[in-house]
Design an enzyme around this catalytic site. Structure first.
Site, PDB file in Angstrom:
ATOM      1  N   SER A  66     -24.083 -52.937  -2.805  1.00 38.78           N
ATOM      2  CA  SER A  66     -23.644 -53.932  -1.822  1.00 38.78           C
ATOM      3  C   SER A  66     -22.126 -53.897  -1.656  1.00 38.78           C
ATOM      4  O   SER A  66     -21.388 -53.513  -2.566  1.00 38.78           O
ATOM      5  CB  SER A  66     -24.055 -55.335  -2.257  1.00 38.78           C
ATOM      6  OG  SER A  66     -25.449 -55.447  -2.375  1.00 38.78           O
TER       7      SER A  66
HETATM    8  N1  SAH Z   1     -27.787 -55.424  -6.583  1.00 37.89           N
HETATM    9  C1  SAH Z   1     -27.594 -54.026  -6.228  1.00 37.89           C
HETATM   10  C2  SAH Z   1     -27.721 -53.753  -4.747  1.00 37.89           C
HETATM   11  C3  SAH Z   1     -29.075 -53.719  -4.393  1.00 37.89           C
HETATM   12  S1  SAH Z   1     -29.640 -52.908  -2.939  1.00 37.89           S
HETATM   13  C4  SAH Z   1     -26.266 -53.493  -6.693  1.00 37.89           C
HETATM   14  O1  SAH Z   1     -25.450 -54.255  -7.189  1.00 37.89           O
HETATM   15  O2  SAH Z   1     -26.064 -52.282  -6.580  1.00 37.89           O
HETATM   16  C5  SAH Z   1     -31.278 -53.581  -3.067  1.00 37.89           C
HETATM   17  C6  SAH Z   1     -32.093 -53.087  -4.233  1.00 37.89           C
HETATM   18  O3  SAH Z   1     -33.317 -53.830  -4.226  1.00 37.89           O
HETATM   19  C7  SAH Z   1     -32.491 -51.622  -4.160  1.00 37.89           C
HETATM   20  O4  SAH Z   1     -32.178 -50.996  -5.369  1.00 37.89           O
HETATM   21  C8  SAH Z   1     -34.000 -51.663  -3.935  1.00 37.89           C
HETATM   22  O5  SAH Z   1     -34.703 -50.582  -4.523  1.00 37.89           O
HETATM   23  C9  SAH Z   1     -34.361 -52.973  -4.606  1.00 37.89           C
HETATM   24  N2  SAH Z   1     -35.615 -53.573  -4.155  1.00 37.89           N
HETATM   25  C10 SAH Z   1     -36.160 -53.604  -2.906  1.00 37.89           C
HETATM   26  N3  SAH Z   1     -37.330 -54.256  -2.913  1.00 37.89           N
HETATM   27  C11 SAH Z   1     -37.542 -54.676  -4.192  1.00 37.89           C
HETATM   28  C12 SAH Z   1     -38.592 -55.384  -4.845  1.00 37.89           C
HETATM   29  N4  SAH Z   1     -39.664 -55.815  -4.193  1.00 37.89           N
HETATM   30  N5  SAH Z   1     -38.460 -55.620  -6.178  1.00 37.89           N
HETATM   31  C13 SAH Z   1     -37.379 -55.201  -6.868  1.00 37.89           C
HETATM   32  N6  SAH Z   1     -36.366 -54.511  -6.308  1.00 37.89           N
HETATM   33  C14 SAH Z   1     -36.444 -54.241  -4.989  1.00 37.89           C
END
Ligand code: SAH
Length: 217
Positions: A66
């Site tokens: 992010s």
């Molecule tokens: N918090 C992260 C950014 C996340 S981007 C950071 O600091 O880098 C969103 C993330 O959510 C991705 O890694 C994606 O694989 C995950 N994601 C998407 N759907 C999800 C779900 N149902 N359960 C868990 N993770 C999920």
């Protein structure tokens, strides 16, 4: 081996923090935490020079780390207190989890993609960060470890998952982007009683979607 943190990186981080202040992040604890986390170590080496720009970047498996402003804003809305038990949905690179740990929280983080889960679970301890990492579906949360003081969702949804509502303590707070695929509204949700939730809106953002189920490769 992970890379190093250098004076040059620290200087770039200081500039990033100054930029976040100008964009309206005033919480000193949040800014201090962002100032301590070596963001460049969470990114692919080809993106190193971009690590301290206020932008989102690819982290593999079709996902992104992010934008720092978004991390700072969500962290601020969460009103993190020392020793809070925080459930993070979407571990991704682990950067947001590291920021929460720097604020003294106990972090439980959930990722649905095996590749990212394994990579980040191995990387974080090398940097001195020790969240509890879980592989699973954020729509389900972590019922066995509930309730949580705070829940932070870092992927976009079309509604607040019922499972996450039920895993929030009474008096606890959830921060979650809710809307359509192209734009979500940042919501803060306080559980005021067993059945009642008070929601506030905090403007538009764009996140990758909260997908259903898990991916085992
Ligand atoms: N918090 C992260 C950014 C996340 S981007 C950071 O600091 O880098 C969103 C993330 O959510 C991705 O890694 C994606 O694989 C995950 N994601 C998407 N759907 C999800 C779900 N149902 N359960 C868990 N993770 C999920």
């Amino acid at each position: 081996m992970i890379g190093r943190d250098s004076l040059r990186h620290q200087g770039m981080r200081k500039k990033l923090v100054e930029g976040l202040k100008i964009k309206g992040i005033r919480d000193e604890k949040v800014l201090a935490a962002i100032g301590r986390v070596p963001r460049h170590l969470f990114m692919e080496s080809s993106f190193l020079s971009f690590a301290y720009k206020d932008q989102a970047f690819p982290i593999g498996a079709g996902q992104t780390i992010s934008q720092p402003f978004t991390v700072a804003f969500q962290t601020w809305l969460l009103q993190v207190e020392k020793n809070d038990r925080i459930l993070e949905i979407g571990t991704g690179s682990g950067y947001q989890a590291a920021v929460l740990l720097e604020m003294g929280a106990r972090v439980f983080t959930l990722e649905r993609q095996m590749e990212l889960f394994q990579k980040t679970q191995a990387l974080l301890p090398e940097m001195g960060y020790f969240p509890a990492c879980f592989f699973g579906d954020g729509w389900e949360g972590l019922p066995n470890l509930a309730p949580f003081d705070k829940i932070l969702v870092t992927a976009g949804t079309d509604r607040i998952p019922d499972a996450l509502k039920s895993q929030l303590k009474i008096g606890g707070r959830m921060v979650i982007p809710v809307g359509h695929e192209s734009r979500q509204e940042m919501l803060s949700v306080v559980r005021t009683s067993e059945e009642e939730f008070k929601t506030e809106k905090h403007g538009g953002f764009v996140f990758v979607p909260l997908l259903k189920g898990t991916v085992n490769h």
